[in-house]
Design a protein around this motif. Structure first.
Motif, PDB file in Angstrom:
ATOM      1  N   PHE A 153       0.156  -3.292   0.539  1.00 26.58           N
ATOM      2  CA  PHE A 153      -1.280  -3.029   0.432  1.00 26.58           C
ATOM      3  C   PHE A 153      -1.989  -4.040  -0.477  1.00 26.58           C
ATOM      4  O   PHE A 153      -3.081  -4.514  -0.165  1.00 26.58           O
ATOM      5  N   GLU A 174       4.204  -0.860   6.915  1.00 17.93           N
ATOM      6  CA  GLU A 174       3.968  -1.602   5.667  1.00 17.93           C
ATOM      7  C   GLU A 174       4.467  -3.047   5.737  1.00 17.93           C
ATOM      8  O   GLU A 174       4.975  -3.580   4.744  1.00 17.93           O
ATOM      9  N   HIS A 202      -0.868  -3.140   7.340  1.00 18.63           N
ATOM     10  CA  HIS A 202      -0.187  -2.198   6.448  1.00 18.63           C
ATOM     11  C   HIS A 202       0.291  -0.960   7.211  1.00 18.63           C
ATOM     12  O   HIS A 202       1.368  -0.424   6.940  1.00 18.63           O
TER      13      HIS A 202
END
Ligand code: TYR
Length: 350
Positions: A84, A80, A76
């Protein structure tokens, strides 16, 4: 096994050892030194991962204590790449696939320890040391260290800067003597070697695997489907990707087909004492049988072995090599469906 034999096993097929002298001393002093490899569970796993992973079998044979880190938080932190809320599903898919790869490489996955990043990266001591490191490390140094790993962007985020610091702290938290990974990890582990001794740890000895070309020439690209064989590709899909691969007559440069035959197929055939057979009709000279990659390469460079024949044979061997992994993934479609809902979700959610 004496130290020379263990050293040879641990280092064969690697691109670089930092440093061989340190490794020799370590093997000499310790019966079971600790090695780890980390994977950030982002995109789907492919034969490039398998090539790197295959070496874990050598490590175990050389008497190393091996840990696989599923670096969920890193997945993450790296721009990203993994959302998440998908981290747990992707970590589960990576762990299962890695176990299948270790098994397919002829080693016992039970002999390898698996750990998730978040199991220890949120500990107080770890966090405190991370802040100390963040205070001391310049942005440009952290950026440079991670440049081959963390996705580049015009407005880099803080996560990508913490990334190499955390990878450094992982070495110590896992009590690893040896850090193993693709040579793209070099920048990060050179930073680790430099700063970890000031943060309560020891500079890791590093072993780097070569990064292989993609099948379409040039680097393997996660976003270019044709450039890599996924571990769940059907035999037909593998044959098709190999058939379309960049593999010019007599040329070695950027030739992913040759590289996979060398770094993935031959080591596994060797493990089983099998040879590489290229089937050809009698009128084209009949079958070719190779007991070593060097023989095959020399025939290819001398144009005794035609690219099409090589592609056909390589496709079948690669497909065979990934077969047990494909089977495990097909038997458990939920793993991929949960990890990559956009690509696989619909098939199973009905
Ligand atoms: N940087 C590794 C992942 C990793 C993360 C943390 C580590 O400690 C080790 C490795 C990758 O590119 O996938």
């Amino acid at each position: 096994m004496n130290v020379d034999e263990r050293l040879e096993l641990a280092t064969r097929h690697t691109q670089e050892v930092v440093t061989e002298e340190e490794l020799r001393t370590l093997l000499d002093e310790r019966d079971e030194p600790r090695a780890y490899i980390g994977y950030a569970p982002t995109g789907e796993m492919h034969i490039g991962h398998f090539t790197t992973m295959r070496k874990l079998a050598d490590f175990l044979d050389a008497g190393l204590d091996v840990t696989v880190l599923i670096a969920d938080l890193h997945a993450h932190l790296d721009d990203e790449k993994s959302p998440f809320d998908l981290l747990e599903a992707r970590a589960a898919y990576y762990e299962e696939t890695i176990r299948a790869m270790i098994d397919a490489a002829g080693a016992d996955p039970e002999g390898v320890a698996f750990v998730r990043g978040r199991e220890f990266e949120l500990d107080e001591e770890y966090s405190l040391e991370l802040l100390r490191m963040a205070a001391e490390t310049t942005i440009s140094r952290a950026q440079r260290a991670a440049s081959e790993v963390v996705r580049e962007s015009d407005s880099p985020k803080l996560g990508g800067l913490l990334y190499p610091l955390m990878q450094t702290l992982d070495v110590d938290a896992l009590d690893a003597d040896i850090a193993y990974g693709g040579v793209d990890q070099r920048g990060i582990y050179m930073l680790s070697r430099e700063i970890l001794p000031d943060h309560g740890g020891d500079a890791p000895i590093c072993l780097f695997a070569p990064l292989l070309s993609g099948l379409s020439g040039g680097k393997m690209s996660a976003s270019e489907e044709a450039s890599k064989v996924n571990l769940n590709d059907s035999p037909e899909a593998v044959a098709e990707k190999l058939n379309d691969a960049y593999c010019p007559m007599g040329e070695r440069e950027d030739n992913g087909v040759l590289e996979y035959v060398q770094h993935l197929v031959f080591p596994i055939l060797d493990e089983h004492d099998e040879s590489f057979v290229v089937e050809r009709p009698e009128k084209y000279g009949g079958d070719l049988v190779y007991d070593s990659y060097e023989q095959l390469e020399s025939d290819f460079l001398e144009e005794e072995l035609h690219p099409q024949d090589l592609k056909n044979a390589a496709g079948e061997y690669i497909s065979d090599v990934i077969d047990p992994i494909r089977t495990r993934l097909n038997d458990n479609p939920q793993l991929l469906a949960d990890a990559y809902p956009e690509k696989y979700g619909d098939e199973t959610s009905a």
